[in-house]
Design a protein around this motif. Structure first.
Motif, mmCIF file in Angstrom:
data_model
loop_
_atom_site.group_PDB
_atom_site.id
_atom_site.type_symbol
_atom_site.label_atom_id
_atom_site.label_comp_id
_atom_site.label_asym_id
_atom_site.label_seq_id
_atom_site.Cartn_x
_atom_site.Cartn_y
_atom_site.Cartn_z
ATOM 1 N N PRO A 78 0.827 -1.210 0.000
ATOM 2 C CA PRO A 78 0.000 0.000 0.000
ATOM 3 C C PRO A 78 0.857 1.254 0.000
ATOM 4 C CG PRO A 78 -0.713 -1.571 1.681
ATOM 5 C CD PRO A 78 0.591 -2.065 1.154
ATOM 6 N N LYS A 79 0.392 2.269 -0.696
ATOM 7 C CA LYS A 79 1.094 3.547 -0.702
ATOM 8 C C LYS A 79 0.853 4.269 0.625
ATOM 9 C CE LYS A 79 2.565 3.097 -4.898
ATOM 10 N NZ LYS A 79 2.119 1.728 -5.126
ATOM 11 N N PRO A 80 1.782 5.142 1.056
ATOM 12 C CA PRO A 80 1.583 5.885 2.295
ATOM 13 C C PRO A 80 0.256 6.630 2.293
ATOM 14 C CG PRO A 80 3.821 6.192 1.493
ATOM 15 C CD PRO A 80 3.072 5.460 0.416
ATOM 16 N N ASP A 81 -0.354 6.688 3.478
ATOM 17 C CA ASP A 81 -1.646 7.347 3.622
ATOM 18 C C ASP A 81 -1.548 8.811 3.206
ATOM 19 O OD1 ASP A 81 -3.590 8.992 5.537
ATOM 20 O OD2 ASP A 81 -4.440 7.010 5.238
ATOM 21 N N ALA A 105 -9.786 -0.184 1.998
ATOM 22 C CA ALA A 105 -8.614 -0.044 1.141
ATOM 23 C C ALA A 105 -7.342 -0.188 1.960
ATOM 24 C CB ALA A 105 -8.635 1.316 0.450
ATOM 25 N N GLY A 106 -6.256 -0.588 1.290
ATOM 26 C CA GLY A 106 -4.946 -0.550 1.922
ATOM 27 C C GLY A 106 -4.426 -1.860 2.441
ATOM 28 N N PHE A 107 -5.173 -2.960 2.293
ATOM 29 C CA PHE A 107 -4.641 -4.239 2.764
ATOM 30 C C PHE A 107 -3.510 -4.691 1.838
ATOM 31 C CE2 PHE A 107 -8.656 -4.515 5.088
ATOM 32 C CZ PHE A 107 -8.219 -5.050 6.291
ATOM 33 N N PRO A 108 -2.342 -5.051 2.390
ATOM 34 C CA PRO A 108 -1.235 -5.518 1.553
ATOM 35 C C PRO A 108 -1.516 -6.913 1.017
ATOM 36 C CG PRO A 108 -0.661 -5.761 3.867
ATOM 37 C CD PRO A 108 -1.981 -5.040 3.829
ATOM 38 N N SER A 109 -0.874 -7.248 -0.077
ATOM 39 C CA SER A 109 -1.028 -8.595 -0.629
ATOM 40 C C SER A 109 -0.328 -9.604 0.272
ATOM 41 C CB SER A 109 -0.439 -8.665 -2.028
ATOM 42 O OG SER A 109 0.976 -8.568 -1.980
ATOM 43 N N ALA A 110 -0.779 -10.837 0.193
ATOM 44 C CA ALA A 110 -0.111 -11.904 0.937
ATOM 45 C C ALA A 110 1.317 -12.091 0.435
ATOM 46 C CB ALA A 110 -0.897 -13.198 0.811
#
Length: 451
Positions: A26-29, A104-109
């Motif tokens: 995820p990109k920084p908030d 939104a924002g969950f990283p991939s496994a």
């Protein structure tokens, strides 16, 4: 020589896999309030690490997770592989598509797998020094070195010798100025002290923000709650084990930095889901008794510790964080947005971020606060509660809030509050199932009144 070549291959593999996975990170908030965290965990010492990891994974969208490092501690003095961690990330992999439907924002496994690595395989300071670099210690260095102004919070769920090794290498290979810059971005949240590395860090590098949390018991949900809302929910529930001793003793390490609008993690005395901490360092906060005499080699050393409230500073928010966990576990088992509840958004005086607000007001004046514009994605009804949070405030008298249960409130600033600050908290929740909460904190700096 063979070990050095093997380590080099492992390190190249780690760096390459992280680079490949960057596009999934995820990109920084956009508001700049997404904290950067690294977790070091002595998985296998107690089931509570697995429990805390499940909660972290369903909250993963709230953080920039930059490392999941298998570590040692006084209850597990040797580690050999990431097998237990991989099992937990595999369960996340089965749920992540559902989780992404709800926020939104969950990283991939794949990204989480790329940062799931081994740290120091041995115990405490006995495994720190020249030639003892590991993928974990190198990851900590690389994370802190990034061109990113946000600090890096390392949660020590076991010992903290991965951090110690990172500091050791930076001190040995860089100038004093470079070391100082490195240390200025480093934060450590140490659960109970589970090796002697924390004392070594605090003794030799007092500029590091080092919290040793000892008030980590007594806040967690009941076994009945866990069976109904957590363990019954899909792949991640299935890998949430029954407790052996205390439940989720390590969770406060990331709840302290949870960006819910309640606190600024760098202002450790403000209080939030991870507890509240004194601004004055305490001398020689002892580790768990299993560490024994090795830590005494570094006496005296100074660290930040819990206020006298202990775990009560966490427990005061229990309904909110229990419901947050339950809702996120609901997310993990349904790919339909309307089948679960979602968090409301709190707005104060037009500010839509989750940052702590700072305002000034004269003693004897009135401060007007408005939550107009707050909303709920499910169109649920909102309930408002404005309160004076006395414990972190320097003003210790009473503060009257008119319309404290409405969207707009009026705060009467006491005439004797000049030179003090007053912490006010908006706590709003929806009427969904379960009720979900959002916060905003307003700190009023009180100036002298008009004569």
């Amino acid at each position: 020589m063979h070990n050095q070549r093997l380590y080099a291959v492992l390190l190249i593999t780690m760096v390459t896999s992280i680079a490949v996975a960057q596009e999934d990170k995820p990109k920084p908030d956009s508001n700049g309030d997404k904290p950067r965290i690294i977790t070091t965990t002595d998985l296998g010492a107690d089931p509570d690490d697995e429990q805390s990891m499940v909660r972290l994974l369903v909250c993963a969208n709230e953080f920039d997770i930059e490392g999941l490092i298998v570590s040692t501690g006084c209850w597990k003095k040797n580690q050999t592989d990431t097998g237990m961690l991989d099992k937990l990330v595999d369960a996340y992999a089965e749920c992540v598509d559902n989780l992404k439907v709800h926020a939104a924002g969950f990283p991939s496994a794949e990204y989480l797998k790329s940062i799931s690595i081994m740290g120091q395989e041995g115990y405490g300071m006995s495994d720190v020094g020249d030639g003892k670099d590991t993928p974990g210690s190198e990851l900590i260095i690389a994370s802190v070195d990034k061109d990113d102004p946000r600090p890096v919070w390392v949660g020590g769920w076991g010992g903290t010798n991965n951090v110690a090794q990172a500091i050791w290498k930076v001190r040995a290979t860089r100038s004093k100025e470079e070391l100082s810059r490195f240390l200025s971005k480093l934060r450590v949240f140490d659960i109970l002290g589970q090796d002697d590395a924390g004392a070594w860090i605090a003794k030799n590098f007092p500029e590091v923000v080092y919290i040793r949390a000892t008030g980590v018991y007594g806040w967690a949900p009941s076994d009945e709650y866990l069976k109904e809302h957590i363990q019954s929910h899909g792949p991640l529930g299935a890998v949430y084990p029954n407790r052996k001793w205390a439940t989720e003793g390590d969770t406060p390490a990331f709840m302290h930095v949870y960006p819910n609008g309640l606190n600024d993690p760098d202002k450790i005395d403000q209080g939030g889901w991870g507890g509240r901490f004194d601004l004055t360092k305490k001398t020689s906060i002892k580790s768990m008794r299993a560490v024994k005499e090795e830590e005494r080699l570094y006496d005296p050393y100074d660290m930040y510790g819990n206020t006298s409230e202990g775990s009560e500073a966490i427990k005061r928010w229990s309904t909110a964080y229990d419901n947050d966990f339950a809702a996120r576990m609901d997310w993990s088992i349904t790919g339909k947005y309307s089948d679960a509840n979602h968090h409301p958004v709190a707005v104060v005086n037009g500010d839509t971020s989750r940052r702590v607000l700072q305002v000034t007001a004269a003693a004897g004046s009135t401060v007007n606060l408005s939550a107009v514009g707050s909303s709920d994605p499910d169109q649920d009804l909102l309930t408002y509660a404005w309160s004076f949070y006395k414990e972190p405030s320097s003003y210790s008298g009473e503060v009257k809030i008119k319309n404290h249960s409405e969207a707009t409130a009026r705060v009467a600033i006491p005439a004797d509050a000049a030179g003090k600050n007053i912490h006010l908290v908006l706590e709003l929740h929806d009427d969904g199932d379960p009720n979900l909460y959002a916060y905003r904190r307003v700190i009023v700096k009180v100036l002298a009144g008009q004569k």
